[in-house]
Write a protein that holds these residues in place. Structure first.
Motif, PDB file in Angstrom:
ATOM      1  N   PHE A   1     112.493  51.437  -4.323  1.00  0.00           N
ATOM      2  CA  PHE A   1     113.564  52.259  -3.755  1.00  0.00           C
ATOM      3  C   PHE A   1     113.948  51.759  -2.364  1.00  0.00           C
ATOM      4  O   PHE A   1     115.140  51.710  -2.006  1.00  0.00           O
ATOM      5  N   ILE A   2     112.933  51.412  -1.560  1.00  0.00           N
ATOM      6  CA  ILE A   2     113.191  50.901  -0.216  1.00  0.00           C
ATOM      7  C   ILE A   2     114.053  49.647  -0.267  1.00  0.00           C
ATOM      8  O   ILE A   2     114.923  49.421   0.576  1.00  0.00           O
ATOM      9  N   HIS A   3     113.829  48.837  -1.303  1.00  0.00           N
ATOM     10  CA  HIS A   3     114.579  47.580  -1.440  1.00  0.00           C
ATOM     11  C   HIS A   3     115.878  47.755  -2.230  1.00  0.00           C
ATOM     12  O   HIS A   3     116.472  46.772  -2.674  1.00  0.00           O
ATOM     13  N   GLY A   4     116.289  49.012  -2.423  1.00  0.00           N
ATOM     14  CA  GLY A   4     117.587  49.272  -3.035  1.00  0.00           C
ATOM     15  C   GLY A   4     117.608  49.239  -4.542  1.00  0.00           C
ATOM     16  O   GLY A   4     118.695  49.187  -5.137  1.00  0.00           O
ATOM     17  N   LEU A   5     116.449  49.277  -5.184  1.00  0.00           N
ATOM     18  CA  LEU A   5     116.381  49.273  -6.639  1.00  0.00           C
ATOM     19  C   LEU A   5     116.062  50.669  -7.146  1.00  0.00           C
ATOM     20  O   LEU A   5     115.464  51.479  -6.440  1.00  0.00           O
ATOM     21  N   ASN A   6     116.430  50.937  -8.385  1.00  0.00           N
ATOM     22  CA  ASN A   6     116.211  52.251  -8.975  1.00  0.00           C
ATOM     23  C   ASN A   6     115.433  52.106 -10.274  1.00  0.00           C
ATOM     24  O   ASN A   6     116.023  51.911 -11.335  1.00  0.00           O
ATOM     25  N   PRO A   7     114.085  52.202 -10.208  1.00  0.00           N
ATOM     26  CA  PRO A   7     113.287  52.035 -11.427  1.00  0.00           C
ATOM     27  C   PRO A   7     113.637  53.100 -12.458  1.00  0.00           C
ATOM     28  O   PRO A   7     113.804  54.275 -12.125  1.00  0.00           O
ATOM     29  N   GLY A   8     113.735  52.692 -13.701  1.00  0.00           N
ATOM     30  CA  GLY A   8     114.088  53.620 -14.768  1.00  0.00           C
ATOM     31  C   GLY A   8     114.929  52.920 -15.822  1.00  0.00           C
ATOM     32  O   GLY A   8     115.056  51.681 -15.815  1.00  0.00           O
TER      33      GLY A   8
ATOM     34  N   MET B   1     116.598  48.392 -16.566  1.00  0.00           N
ATOM     35  CA  MET B   1     116.542  47.463 -17.706  1.00  0.00           C
ATOM     36  C   MET B   1     117.945  46.990 -18.085  1.00  0.00           C
ATOM     37  O   MET B   1     118.107  45.914 -18.665  1.00  0.00           O
ATOM     38  N   ILE B   2     118.963  47.791 -17.760  1.00  0.00           N
ATOM     39  CA  ILE B   2     120.335  47.448 -18.127  1.00  0.00           C
ATOM     40  C   ILE B   2     121.029  46.689 -16.999  1.00  0.00           C
ATOM     41  O   ILE B   2     121.650  45.646 -17.212  1.00  0.00           O
ATOM     42  N   ASP B   3     120.909  47.242 -15.768  1.00  0.00           N
ATOM     43  CA  ASP B   3     121.632  46.672 -14.636  1.00  0.00           C
ATOM     44  C   ASP B   3     120.962  45.428 -14.060  1.00  0.00           C
ATOM     45  O   ASP B   3     121.643  44.484 -13.649  1.00  0.00           O
ATOM     46  N   GLN B   4     119.612  45.444 -13.984  1.00  0.00           N
ATOM     47  CA  GLN B   4     118.881  44.321 -13.380  1.00  0.00           C
ATOM     48  C   GLN B   4     117.669  43.921 -14.232  1.00  0.00           C
ATOM     49  O   GLN B   4     116.525  44.080 -13.812  1.00  0.00           O
ATOM     50  N   PRO B   5     117.919  43.428 -15.438  1.00  0.00           N
ATOM     51  CA  PRO B   5     116.792  43.014 -16.292  1.00  0.00           C
ATOM     52  C   PRO B   5     115.983  41.876 -15.684  1.00  0.00           C
ATOM     53  O   PRO B   5     114.806  41.715 -16.012  1.00  0.00           O
ATOM     54  N   ASP B   6     116.609  41.089 -14.786  1.00  0.00           N
ATOM     55  CA  ASP B   6     115.875  39.986 -14.154  1.00  0.00           C
ATOM     56  C   ASP B   6     114.662  40.501 -13.374  1.00  0.00           C
ATOM     57  O   ASP B   6     113.624  39.837 -13.335  1.00  0.00           O
ATOM     58  N   MET B   7     114.785  41.678 -12.752  1.00  0.00           N
ATOM     59  CA  MET B   7     113.669  42.228 -11.988  1.00  0.00           C
ATOM     60  C   MET B   7     112.499  42.583 -12.910  1.00  0.00           C
ATOM     61  O   MET B   7     111.335  42.344 -12.593  1.00  0.00           O
ATOM     62  N   PHE B   8     112.830  43.165 -14.072  1.00  0.00           N
ATOM     63  CA  PHE B   8     111.770  43.495 -15.035  1.00  0.00           C
ATOM     64  C   PHE B   8     111.008  42.246 -15.446  1.00  0.00           C
ATOM     65  O   PHE B   8     109.770  42.208 -15.420  1.00  0.00           O
ATOM     66  N   TRP B   9     111.752  41.186 -15.814  1.00  0.00           N
ATOM     67  CA  TRP B   9     111.083  39.974 -16.293  1.00  0.00           C
ATOM     68  C   TRP B   9     110.406  39.211 -15.158  1.00  0.00           C
ATOM     69  O   TRP B   9     109.408  38.522 -15.383  1.00  0.00           O
ATOM     70  N   PHE B  10     110.905  39.371 -13.940  1.00  0.00           N
ATOM     71  CA  PHE B  10     110.216  38.760 -12.797  1.00  0.00           C
ATOM     72  C   PHE B  10     108.838  39.405 -12.599  1.00  0.00           C
ATOM     73  O   PHE B  10     107.851  38.710 -12.347  1.00  0.00           O
ATOM     74  N   ILE B  11     108.782  40.732 -12.716  1.00  0.00           N
ATOM     75  CA  ILE B  11     107.500  41.432 -12.568  1.00  0.00           C
ATOM     76  C   ILE B  11     106.545  41.027 -13.676  1.00  0.00           C
ATOM     77  O   ILE B  11     105.338  40.848 -13.453  1.00  0.00           O
TER      78      ILE B  11
END
Length: 507
Positions: free
Chosen positions: A334-341, A345-355
């Motif tokens: 959240f601090i870094h401007g992301l919204n987990p949920g 998975m739809i808006d930023q799937p790259d973050m999921f696969w990076f983790i």
């Protein structure tokens, strides 16, 4: 193709690879020090990394998380002091192995099986995240309550002696966990009008006292005993050993992923349930459980590391933390401007696969770092008792104080250490006490939520259990486990499965 590139992002930037490795190394040694929890380390990191880019910040946190869960097993095996709650079950058979001079073998098997469990958890996160998170959502408050009861009934499996002593120890743990102000009504419970008890009793203080201080007091009786020489000629377990325990590790990894995916549970409950499962499915262990059984290491270590991947499933797909660490990581996102949920998975799937890629990398680093430095670690056990006993006490005091920077926790730790010493002396197991403290809040909160949701009607409560397949399955398991731990079941099983004598006609 984009998925593969997102997973491999960490290798494209050496800085990220270095941060994951550094975090894993630090996590192993933070996890090995009682009281210095992974949760505390990750929470402190947020204040240092909020100005960083999101990828470096997450890389460091993931490394510490993965390394810390494994690191708790080191001191559990060598000193009988679990560095983390998830290593409580590991100490039950790991420490007896160290006393036999097999600390190197124990740490080697623990490391490899932790890697395997972590790998299973990550693969499930990558492949079946939506499915597992949907399953976790089907849990009602009554199901969490039944899950807690299942855990408490494990006292019969965790106690090697009398079942009555095991149940007493578990009930004592529940009472200790209930001390303080009620989180719903804010009324005092078991405080005896003492202000020092209003904030409750630190679980870490109880754990360190029960395991660390009581161990030091117990060893004072044999302070002149010659130290056990550790066998460290073969640290990496053979392929035959890995193949032998592979079926059990697969089963307990599954337990770890499912328990890890349930919000509010975590690796500690997963490890204890996996240990109980191993005791039930292992027919003839080479060494009895509690005396240094290899199965007693394989089960909890695969489960608590598999729970790491499981904890990320509800965090990434639903925005619901699986445990305390992922709750902090949600705050970091959240601090870094992301919204987990779901939208992540739809808006930023790259973050999921990076983790996912960061977790895989941290798991590999854990294997490498875990299999190095064992010779130095095993020298701890070979130290003279006149040195190791003050070392245990020093670690215990530092660990208890570090949680809240409160001298009160040190007093609690010393008090429970003396109490734990007498419990050991009279044959009462310590594991169920810690288990009771862990599950006390889960049981209390969800029982009240469940009964309030049924308008305080017990009839409707039991009707809900019988009408829900999941609740009915958990309730049946509670009944079965309770009955299976009674002498009546033992006598019935002996009569049903007794082999006919040779003099008896075979028909």
């Amino acid at each position: 193709m984009e998925t593969i590139l997102a997973i491999l992002t960490i290798f494209a930037q050496p800085q990220l690879l270095l941060l994951v490795g550094l975090g894993t190394f630090a996590g192993i040694y933070i996890g090995a020090i009682p009281g210095l929890s992974v949760t505390m380390a990750v929470s402190i990191l947020i204040s240092f990394t909020f100005s960083w880019d999101v990828y470096p910040a997450i890389s460091l946190m993931v490394g510490i998380y993965m390394g810390g869960v494994y690191g708790g097993s080191r001191t559990a095996i060598l000193l009988n002091i679990p560095g983390a709650p998830s290593a409580i079950a590991t100490a039950m058979d790991g420490y007896p192995m160290a006393q036999r001079g097999e600390a190197g073998q124990a740490i080697g098997v623990t490391t490899v099986m932790s890697f395997f469990g972590g790998l299973v958890g990550i693969l499930v996160l990558a492949v079946a995240a939506p499915f597992v998170s949907d399953f976790a959502l089907t849990f009602q408050p009554r199901d969490y309550m039944l899950l807690a009861v299942l855990g408490i009934l494990l006292v019969g499996s965790l106690s090697s002696g009398s079942l009555v002593k095991g149940i007493f120890a578990g009930a004592l743990g529940i009472a200790i966990g209930a001390v303080g102000r009620d989180p719903l009504t804010f009324t005092e419970r078991f405080t005896f009008d003492l202000q020092i008890m209003e904030g409750g009793i630190s679980f870490i203080a109880v754990m360190i006292g029960m395991f660390g201080v009581s161990e030091a007091l117990l060893q004072l009786q044999n302070v002149n005993m010659k130290a056990v020489r550790q066998k460290i000629d073969r640290i990496v377990p053979s392929f035959g050993t890995i193949r032998k325990y592979l079926p059990l590790s697969l089963q307990t990894s599954g337990i770890g992923v499912i328990i890890g995916a349930l919000p509010g549970t975590g690796g500690d409950i997963a490890a204890l349930m996996a240990y109980d499962h191993a005791k039930r499915v292992t027919k003839s262990p080479k060494v009895p459980f509690g005396k240094g059984a290899m199965e007693g290491l394989v089960a909890p270590e695969t489960a608590n590391n598999a729970a790491v991947g499981g904890a990320f499933i509800p965090m990434m797909t639903l925005g619901i933390p699986g445990d305390a660490v992922t709750a902090i990581m949600i705050g970091a996102l959240f601090i870094h401007g992301l919204n987990p949920g779901p939208m992540l998975m739809i808006d930023q799937p790259d973050m999921f696969w990076f983790i996912v890629g960061a977790l895989m990398t941290a798991n590999v680093f854990m294997l490498v770092f875990g299999l190095t430095g064992i010779r130095i670690f095993t020298r701890i056990v070979a130290m003279p008792r006149a040195i190791i006993i003050p070392l245990i006490l020093l670690l215990s005091i530092v660990g208890a104080y570090a949680v809240n920077n409160a001298i009160t926790d040190v007093y609690w730790m010393l008090g429970f250490g003396v109490f734990g010493y007498f419990m050991r002396h009279y044959g009462y197991p310590l594991g169920p006490v810690i288990l009771g403290v862990i599950l006390s809040r889960l049981l209390d909160d969800n029982w009240r939520r469940a009964i309030i949701s049924e308008r305080e009607d017990l009839g409707r409560f039991f009707e809900g259990i019988l009408s829900s397949p999941l609740s009915l399955s958990l309730f049946s398991a509670v009944i079965l486990i309770f009955v299976s731990q009674t002498p009546i079941w033992t006598a019935l099983k002996a009569r049903l499965f007794a082999k006919p004598s040779q003099d008896e006609p075979q028909g």
